[in-house]
Scaffold this motif. Structure first.
Motif, PDB file in Angstrom:
ATOM      1  N   HIS A  21       0.789  -1.283  -0.120  1.00 38.72           N
ATOM      2  CA  HIS A  21      -0.013   0.011   0.109  1.00 38.72           C
ATOM      3  C   HIS A  21       0.857   1.058  -0.158  1.00 38.72           C
ATOM      4  O   HIS A  21       1.850   1.221   0.800  1.00 38.72           O
ATOM      5  CB  HIS A  21      -0.925   0.029   1.155  1.00 38.72           C
ATOM      6  CG  HIS A  21      -1.579   1.341   1.553  1.00 38.72           C
ATOM      7  ND1 HIS A  21      -2.649   1.736   0.772  1.00 38.72           N
ATOM      8  CD2 HIS A  21      -1.279   2.046   2.555  1.00 38.72           C
ATOM      9  CE1 HIS A  21      -2.892   2.897   1.286  1.00 38.72           C
ATOM     10  NE2 HIS A  21      -2.388   3.321   2.310  1.00 38.72           N
ATOM     11  N   HIS A  22       0.428   2.174  -0.780  1.00 35.18           N
ATOM     12  CA  HIS A  22       1.213   3.439  -0.716  1.00 35.18           C
ATOM     13  C   HIS A  22       0.527   4.255   0.331  1.00 35.18           C
ATOM     14  O   HIS A  22      -0.700   4.660   0.370  1.00 35.18           O
ATOM     15  CB  HIS A  22       0.801   4.368  -2.215  1.00 35.18           C
ATOM     16  CG  HIS A  22       1.885   3.795  -3.293  1.00 35.18           C
ATOM     17  ND1 HIS A  22       1.292   2.489  -3.988  1.00 35.18           N
ATOM     18  CD2 HIS A  22       2.855   4.046  -3.772  1.00 35.18           C
ATOM     19  CE1 HIS A  22       2.004   2.175  -4.921  1.00 35.18           C
ATOM     20  NE2 HIS A  22       2.757   3.185  -4.894  1.00 35.18           N
ATOM     21  N   ILE A  23       1.499   4.904   1.244  1.00 33.83           N
ATOM     22  CA  ILE A  23       1.115   5.535   2.463  1.00 33.83           C
ATOM     23  C   ILE A  23       0.480   6.838   1.943  1.00 33.83           C
ATOM     24  O   ILE A  23      -0.733   7.235   2.561  1.00 33.83           O
ATOM     25  CB  ILE A  23       2.151   5.856   3.282  1.00 33.83           C
ATOM     26  CG1 ILE A  23       2.653   4.471   3.964  1.00 33.83           C
ATOM     27  CG2 ILE A  23       1.649   6.614   4.554  1.00 33.83           C
ATOM     28  CD1 ILE A  23       4.088   4.600   4.580  1.00 33.83           C
ATOM     29  N   GLN A  24       1.188   7.686   1.223  1.00 34.15           N
ATOM     30  CA  GLN A  24       0.548   8.849   0.556  1.00 34.15           C
ATOM     31  C   GLN A  24       0.180   8.415  -0.901  1.00 34.15           C
ATOM     32  O   GLN A  24       0.911   7.655  -1.644  1.00 34.15           O
ATOM     33  CB  GLN A  24       1.392   9.890   0.186  1.00 34.15           C
ATOM     34  CG  GLN A  24       0.829  11.225  -0.396  1.00 34.15           C
ATOM     35  CD  GLN A  24       1.721  12.453  -0.418  1.00 34.15           C
ATOM     36  OE1 GLN A  24       2.857  12.598   0.236  1.00 34.15           O
ATOM     37  NE2 GLN A  24       1.550  13.297  -1.458  1.00 34.15           N
ATOM     38  N   PRO A  25      -1.182   8.605  -1.378  1.00 37.12           N
ATOM     39  CA  PRO A  25      -1.659   8.018  -2.424  1.00 37.12           C
ATOM     40  C   PRO A  25      -0.931   8.194  -3.727  1.00 37.12           C
ATOM     41  O   PRO A  25      -0.249   9.493  -3.896  1.00 37.12           O
ATOM     42  CB  PRO A  25      -3.188   8.861  -2.528  1.00 37.12           C
ATOM     43  CG  PRO A  25      -3.461   8.936  -1.365  1.00 37.12           C
ATOM     44  CD  PRO A  25      -2.282   9.344  -0.573  1.00 37.12           C
ATOM     45  N   PHE A  26      -0.518   7.107  -4.541  1.00 38.34           N
ATOM     46  CA  PHE A  26      -0.031   7.249  -5.825  1.00 38.34           C
ATOM     47  C   PHE A  26      -0.261   8.266  -6.636  1.00 38.34           C
ATOM     48  O   PHE A  26       0.549   9.205  -7.173  1.00 38.34           O
ATOM     49  CB  PHE A  26      -0.278   6.022  -6.334  1.00 38.34           C
ATOM     50  CG  PHE A  26       0.883   5.847  -7.701  1.00 38.34           C
ATOM     51  CD1 PHE A  26       2.074   5.271  -7.789  1.00 38.34           C
ATOM     52  CD2 PHE A  26       0.120   5.969  -9.130  1.00 38.34           C
ATOM     53  CE1 PHE A  26       2.689   5.239  -8.591  1.00 38.34           C
ATOM     54  CE2 PHE A  26       1.169   6.012  -9.954  1.00 38.34           C
ATOM     55  CZ  PHE A  26       2.255   5.366 -10.081  1.00 38.34           C
ATOM     56  N   LYS A  27      -1.653   8.759  -6.835  1.00 35.95           N
ATOM     57  CA  LYS A  27      -2.131   9.646  -7.680  1.00 35.95           C
ATOM     58  C   LYS A  27      -1.460  11.395  -7.276  1.00 35.95           C
ATOM     59  O   LYS A  27      -1.711  12.123  -8.073  1.00 35.95           O
ATOM     60  CB  LYS A  27      -3.541   9.680  -8.021  1.00 35.95           C
ATOM     61  CG  LYS A  27      -3.967   8.503  -8.723  1.00 35.95           C
ATOM     62  CD  LYS A  27      -5.559   8.215  -9.180  1.00 35.95           C
ATOM     63  CE  LYS A  27      -5.502   7.062  -9.928  1.00 35.95           C
ATOM     64  NZ  LYS A  27      -6.996   6.595  -9.903  1.00 35.95           N
TER      65      LYS A  27
END
Length: 608
Positions: free
Chosen positions: A460-466
């Motif tokens: 999971h990306h802690i800060q969103p990928f987008k």
């Protein structure tokens, strides 16, 4: 709005319309109050609950008998808790709660106290809209729009029954529909909405047939409503196998032990109930009952259940036995469930073009599962913790309507940089990086700390990928963490980037009561960037939560253009900068709200 049509369906006969009332009435003051903004940028307003508590206290101090209506059982208990906390001990007996789930003896006691004036303020759900006459009642407060004009008028009409002057006060919440009404109060002057019922819904029909057979045997060649005898025989065979019916010479007699109408819930099409017990000194004490359908998210394991301003923790829920065990507790939080919906099967019966896209309707088979819950702090509504649950999935056969978003519209929105609903492309090195992170975290979920096989884990990306312009920065190991699939789903609901699909869906869901008269929980929405409803492309679904469906989503299908126009108008009129709970729903990472994206999608569906 359709009394003749509704009455004909209900009694299967012709009716005459009487639409003029000669009843005398006093002057009624109807006020709509929108609490002040506390954060204009985010569109957040002062709490409607706390505002209503203050108003209720003022009326109580002025010795004005009042009724405070809330939309949900949970809100009733929150209001009651706040009121009792702020009252001196001698006034607390004058304030009571009233809702479904209370025992009948408790409800009768509250009704009698309200009638004779000993109780001065009652906090209630729709359970107190009908059935008892409180002639001295002078004021009604509605905490939030109830969902229809008909219900609003019904609740407001509880005050002033003896021709005295009366007050009805609607306190707007942050919800989209409430804020729409705050900007368009003239809508409340319209006629009530159409009432939609379906007596041929199989679950409803079956229960009616059992009651009819109890009252009078079915003779040969006798139908029931629009159902002919040959179709009835198939149902009677099932009732015979269940030991409820005896058939002789094609005449069907009721032989069951039970009185069938006693088993039917007037508030749910499914009759099963769960009894709520609290451990006592000698034996468990029954404090109430709720329907089994609601039990999954109201009294799931570890849930906080509120009853007459008292808090209980759920120790055990046994849906098969219909028993829930509670223990008294005083936590500083309440709980809300996280629900996962999966489309198993669907059938497209009707389709209409919507710009370059389509809207369709038909029957659906869904799988619904409570997979976790949030702990939310009282007063601040701050999320303290998110925890997973291992609850069985429940099947739902119902009806739905869905927008299949066309490729041309998606490409147009992409050109305008107003589409962010596509799945993430993490780059060609992602599989190797994923394995590296799993090994680094020793194949353990960072949330529940359990060890899983690699196939059961997500990175999971802690800060969103987008939110990153550079994918390499997004994929830095420090921004990656290992989660199991269940914890990942819960975390994603918190840190997702809100898309135009999610915001448009939120607006459509909240504006739907403009068209259909239903309870807030009678319809639900589902957005999917890759949906089987649209051959793996984006789709937005609305469906009836009532088993079998009663035509709510089909009515939205028929009036889809008006539905889309009102949702777009609501977002456009909202004073927030980039979206808020009153128009496009909860914020994504860093307060990102998708107002422009949601509005562009809705206008694209309208071909504007």
């Amino acid at each position: 709005a359709n009394p003749v049509e509704l009455a004909k369906i209900l009694i299967d006969d012709q009716v005459s319309l009487i639409d003029q009332s000669g009843a005398p009435q006093g002057e009624k003051h109807f006020l709509l109050y929108n609490p002040p903004l506390v954060d204009p940028k985010l569109g957040l307003r002062k709490s409607s609950v706390q505002t209503s508590v203050n108003l209720g206290l003022s009326l109580l101090e002025a010795n004005r008998q009042s009724l405070l209506f809330a939309r949900t059982r949970r809100t009733v208990e929150m209001l009651l808790t706040y009121l009792l906390e702020q009252l001196p001990p001698h006034l607390r007996p004058k304030v009571r709660g009233y809702r479904s789930g209370y025992l009948k003896a408790d409800r009768r006691e509250i009704e009698q106290g309200f009638k004779n004036g000993n109780i001065r303020l009652v906090v209630a759900t729709s359970a107190l809209e009908l059935g008892i006459d409180i002639g001295e009642l002078e004021s009604v407060i509605l905490v939030g729009y109830p969902g229809s004009i008909a219900t609003t008028l019904q609740r407001a009409g509880r005050a002033g029954r003896k021709q005295q002057d009366s007050l009805a006060l609607l306190v707007a919440t942050n919800d989209a529909m409430d804020q729409y009404l705050a900007n368009h109060p003239e809508y409340l002057n319209n006629s009530p909405e159409k009432a939609l019922v379906d007596p041929n819904n199989l679950l409803v029909f079956y229960q009616h047939l059992r009651c009819a057979t109890f009252e009078l045997p079915f003779a040969p060649e006798e139908g029931f409503g629009p159902i002919d005898p040959s179709q009835l025989n198939e149902i009677f065979q099932a009732m015979t196998a269940a030991g409820e019916v005896l058939s002789r010479n094609n005449t069907h007699f009721w032989v069951g032990d039970a009185y069938p109408s006693a088993e039917i819930s007037l508030r749910s099409s499914t009759p099963n109930v769960v009894s709520l017990f609290v451990d006592g000194i000698e034996k468990p004490t029954l404090i109430g009952q709720i329907d089994a359908h609601s039990a999954e998210w109201l009294v799931h394991p570890q849930a906080v259940y509120l009853h007459e301003a008292e808090s209980y923790l759920v120790e055990e829920l046994d849906l098969e036995q219909g028993v829930c065990k509670l223990k008294p507790a005083q936590p500083d939080y309440y709980t809300l469930p996280t629900i996962k919906t999966t489309i198993e099967r669907f059938q497209e019966l009707s389709t209409q073009p919507v710009g370059s896209s389509n809207i369709s309707s038909g029957p659906l088979s869904l799988s619904i599962q409570v997979e976790g819950f949030r702990k939310i702090r009282w007063q601040t509504n701050e999320t303290l913790e998110r925890l997973p649950l291992d609850m069985p999935a429940r099947g739902l056969e119902t009806e739905g309507a869905w927008f299949s978003i066309g490729e041309n519209l998606v490409n147009h929105l992409k050109e305008l940089a107003l589409w962010n609903s596509d799945p993430n492309d993490y780059g060609p090195g992602w599989p190797a990086l994923r394995q590296k992170i799993l090994a680094r975290d020793q194949y353990k979920c960072a949330a529940c700390h359990q060890t899983f096989s690699p196939s059961e884990l997500h990175v999971h990306h802690i800060q969103p990928f987008k939110t990153f312009a550079d994918p390499m920065q997004a994929n830095m190991p420090s921004n990656l963490v290992t989660l199991c699939h269940r914890c990942h789903a819960i975390v994603e609901t918190r840190v997702r980037v809100i898309s135009g699909m999610a915001g448009a869906s939120h607006a459509l869901r909240n504006i739907a009561p403009l068209l259909i008269m239903c309870d807030d929980a009678d319809i639900a929405m589902l957005t999917e960037p890759r949906s089987i409803l649209n051959n793996g492309q984006a789709a937005i679904l609305v469906y009836d939560t009532i088993p079998g469906g009663v035509g709510l989503s089909h009515q939205l299908f028929q009036d889809h253009r008006f539905w889309l126009e009102r949702a777009a108008e609501m977002i456009q009129d909202c004073p927030c900068e980039d979206g808020c709970p009153a128009c496009v729903g909860p914020f994504g990472e860093d307060g990102y709200g998708s107002k422009r994206e949601s509005l562009a999608l809705l206008k694209g569906l309208l071909d504007e």
